[in-house]
Write an enzyme that holds these catalytic residues in place. Structure first.
Site: not given
Ligand code: 5GP
Ligand code: ZN
Length: 134
Positions: A120, A122
């Site tokens: 993903h 951001h």
């Molecule tokens: P990472 O920390 O892996 O780079 O980013 C994962 C992101 O996914 C985090 O910013 C977190 O807030 C978001 N996230 C986690 N669970 C969910 C969800 O169920 N729905 C949405 N829309 N975002 C999520």
């Protein structure tokens, strides 16, 4: 026979980086099993608002196919990263942050804070963003 081995190894490798996972949260968002506030859908991508936004605009852009991270997706050489970058540009324009600037971040691995192992990007914008990041 040796001839059977190579396809089996290749198939295993492909499965490990591209197949949807029954236990993957973002695969479930792609299928609609888990709801999300979708802002844009492409043929190969879905973009939705982060559930815990870190900026006025905080959108996650993901491929419909499962790749564990940005490097796995790059290694697959399927052009999905170009597509994510294009989608990011369109979303930034739609969100009104294209002119001011924004950040596109791919956390990769636990030490960088990756918590969901489905690629993903951001897209963060709408406020001043510190550099270096925390
Ligand atoms: P990472 O920390 O892996 O780079 O980013 C994962 C992101 O996914 C985090 O910013 C977190 O807030 C978001 N996230 C986690 N669970 C969910 C969800 O169920 N729905 C949405 N829309 N975002 C999520
Ligand atoms: Zn997934």
């Amino acid at each position: 026979m040796g001839t059977g081995r190579a396809p089996r190894v290749l198939r295993g490798r492909e499965e490990s980086v591209t197949d949807s996972r029954s236990d993957c949260l973002f695969c479930k968002i792609v299928t609609g099993e888990v709801p999300a506030e979708v802002v844009r859908e492409g043929e190969r991508t879905v973009a939705f608002r982060d559930i815990n936004p870190q900026a006025p605009t905080h959108v996650l852009i993901i491929p419909r196919e499962h790749y564990r991270d940005v490097v796995s997706a790059g290694a697959a050489e399927v052009g999905i990263l170009d597509e994510i970058a294009r989608e990011a540009g369109e979303i930034a324009r739609a969100e009104g942050v294209a002119e001011s600037g924004y950040r596109l971040v791919f956390n990769t691995g636990p030490a960088a804070g990756q918590t969901v192992f489905h690629l993903h990007g951001h897209l963060l914008g709408g406020r001043g963003l510190e550099w270096p990041p925390g």
